[in-house]
Every structure is written in structure tokens, then in C-alpha cells.
Design a protein around this motif. Structure first.
Motif, PDB file in Angstrom:
ATOM      1  N   ALA A 180      -7.089 -25.063   9.495  1.00  0.00           N
ATOM      2  CA  ALA A 180      -6.670 -26.102   8.554  1.00  0.00           C
ATOM      3  C   ALA A 180      -5.818 -27.166   9.243  1.00  0.00           C
ATOM      4  O   ALA A 180      -5.954 -28.364   8.977  1.00  0.00           O
ATOM      5  CB  ALA A 180      -5.895 -25.476   7.398  1.00  0.00           C
ATOM      6  N   SER A 203      -6.735 -31.064   9.577  1.00  0.00           N
ATOM      7  CA  SER A 203      -5.813 -32.059   9.037  1.00  0.00           C
ATOM      8  C   SER A 203      -5.487 -33.123  10.074  1.00  0.00           C
ATOM      9  O   SER A 203      -5.429 -34.326   9.768  1.00  0.00           O
ATOM     10  CB  SER A 203      -4.524 -31.368   8.563  1.00  0.00           C
ATOM     11  N   THR A 255     -13.858 -31.941   9.050  1.00  0.00           N
ATOM     12  CA  THR A 255     -14.136 -30.516   9.042  1.00  0.00           C
ATOM     13  C   THR A 255     -15.087 -30.202  10.190  1.00  0.00           C
ATOM     14  O   THR A 255     -15.764 -31.094  10.716  1.00  0.00           O
ATOM     15  CB  THR A 255     -14.773 -30.070   7.716  1.00  0.00           C
TER      16      THR A 255
END
Length: 300
Positions: free
Chosen positions: A48, A52, A57
Motif C-alpha cells: 500500500a 501510494s 497499482t
């Protein structure tokens, strides 16, 4: 984007690569030793954080210090023992809400070096880890070789070949046997061999420094190490006949090995010449995590 995770015993490293292999982001966190559930959560949070930072992704590949049993889907042969017997792939897919690919960390090293490292472009590469443990991985035409037991390349838990009388039965190995290649050629194995000869406890780095300074016992220990590595790799050459052997791990930083080992292995290889090239890793400590990212060769 491809995300690679290198799950180690003391740290977990993550990397994000673009479609050409250029690094977009990298992070390293301490490994939650002893806790399987915290390990899964740490990998989830690391992915994650990378997504970020990059705003994208990605696919996720993970290098683990063991293997996934084809029979059960559970982790086996892991020196991070808290992973053994757990469905790590399944649990990570649930935590990340996507497919993941897992491979042994030595396989990831081999894949990295075969893709864009010291073995790039070679038809066959044997990647070697010489660190706290000893492992290996095999690629052919840039793809990992696997088998029905998920142990391809696990040369470290074979006996040291062409063994000498004073090397029998060999040191104890954590796997329960004696004389495994790992027990001789790992960093701790090298230090133990030196201490057996001198009764002096030194780190592998200190032994190498002493050898460079002309210390005779250290030079002899390094000579024994080079000869054992030559014998062990000659056994691989006799079976696989790889185009390139790439060394990684802490012991791979001993510069003398790249002259000493090829000078010695011809005595043990069943051929009149040895055209196999011995090379030092191109990506250093990043090879494992980069190889994990390359477990997804398809562009995302």
C-alpha cells in the motif's frame, strides 16, 4: 507497474518497477519475527505504501526464504520458521485483493540477474546465494525452471562433492544432515572453518581482510573456501552446463573468488574446457527484490 517484495528474516524490502525495469520507489521495513499474522499485515501495508508513493497499482511478486509445497500449498523449507505450514500465497491474495506470485528468494535472485543483470541475454543462468544460507535458482531463456517438488536449484543441501578425507563427515547442517554444501560455503560455515583451524572467532569480513593483509591462516581458509566452491559449482556444471553462474550474497563480494574458482573448477568438470562464465551480481542487495517484481513478466 510491477511490485516486488523480498521477505527476509530480519527485514522486508519492497520495490516498484516500471515496465522497463526502472525503479519508481523502494522501501524497507523490519520483519516482524516470529509472527505469521504480523508478517502478512506488514507485506500488505508495504504494498500500500509503494502504491501510494507512485500513485499506481501493480502486480505483486514475493520472494520468500523457503518454498510453497505443490502438494499442499503451504510454505515449507523456510528458515523463517514461523512461515512453515501456512498458506502464505492464499492469505496474501486475500489481504491484497489480487493474485500474487511467490518464489524462493534464490529463484528471485536468479531471475533478476538473468533478466537485466549479470546474466542478461544468456540462454541459461544458475544464480547462487552465498550468505547466511546457500541457495540457488535456474533460468532457461529468461524463465525460471521449476519442478514437481519446488526445489529446483537447491544445491545447498546436497553433500559437498569430491570430498577429501579430512572433510568427512562434515559440519552439522540445520537440515539435520552433515556435510551439506551450505554448512561449508555459507558465511557462518566459512567462519566456523577458520575458527576450527585457528581457535579464533572472526567474522567472514574480518577473515577476508586478514587474508588481504597477508595473514597465513586467513589465506589458507580463503583458499579452502575457493576450492570447495569450485568443487560444488563443478558439480552444477556437470549436471546443468549453464552458460553463466552468477554469485550473490555476502560471500560473493570476495573479489578473489572470480579468479580462484574458475582456475580450480576445471579439475572437477567432466570436459576438456569450461566455457561457463562466473560473474558477480549486477544489482547487489536489490537482486532478490527486483527478481520478485519480475515474477510477472507481462506488462501491466
Amino acid at each position: 507497474m510491477r511490485i516486488g517484495i523480498d521477505l527476509g528474516g530480519t527485514k522486508i524490502e519492497g520495490i516498484a518497477l516500471d515496465s522497463t525495469g526502472i525503479e519508481r520507489a523502494r522501501k524497507r521495513i523490519p520483519a516482524p519475527r516470529g509472527s505469521y499474522e504480523e508478517t502478512v499485515a506488514a507485506i500488505r501495508d508495504l504494498v500500500a505504501a509503494l502504491e501510494s508513493e507512485t500513485g499506481e497499482t501493480g502486480t505483486v511478486g514475493i520472494g520468500i526464504p523457503g518454498a510453497v509445497s505443490p502438494a499442499t500449498g503451504l510454505v515449507k523449507n523456510a528458515n523463517s520458521t514461523w512461515l512453515i505450514g501456512h498458506p502464505l500465497g492464499q492469505d496474501l491474495e486475500a489481504a491484497l485483493a489480487r493474485d500474487v506470485r511467490l518464489a524462493n528468494d534464490a529463484d528471485c535472485f536468479a531471475l533478476s540477474e538473468a533478466t537485466d543483470g549479470a546474466g542478461a541475454g544468456a540462454p541459461s543462468v544458475f544464480g547462487v546465494i552465498l550468505g547466511t544460507g546457500v541457495g540457488g535458482g535456474i533460468t532457461v531463456n529468461g524463465a525460471l525452471v521449476s519442478g514437481p517438488n519446488a526445489i529446483a536449484g537447491e544445491w545447498g543441501h546436497n553433500s559437498l562433492p569430491f570430498v577429501l578425507p579430512d572433510e568427512m563427515p562434515g559440519p552439522h547442517c540445520y537440515c539435520g544432515k552433515k556435510g551439506c554444501i551450505e554448512s561449508w560455503l555459507s558465511g557462518p560455515g566459512f567462519a566456523a572453518d577458520y575458527m576450527l583451524d585457528t581457535r579464533e572467532a572472526l567474522s567472514p569480513e574480518a577473515i577476508v581482510a586478514a587474508a588481504d593483509a597477508g595473514n597465513r591462516p586467513a589465506r589458507l581458509a580463503l583458499r579452502r573456501y575457493a576450492d570447495r566452491l569450485a568443487r560444488a559449482l563443478a558439480h552444477v556444471v556437470n549436471i546443468l552446463d549453464p552458460h553463466v553462474i552468477v554469485l550473490g550474497g555476502g560471500m560473493s563480494n570476495i573479489a578473489a573468488l572470480y579468479d580462484e574458482v574458475p582456475a580450480r573448477w576445471g579439475a572437477y568438470v567432466f570436459s576438456d574446457t569450461v566455457a561457463t562464465r562466473l560473474a558477480r551480481h549486477a544489482h547487489g542487495d536489490a537482486s532478490g527484490v527486483r527478481g520478485a517484481a519480475w515474477l510477472w513478466p507481462e506488462a501491466n
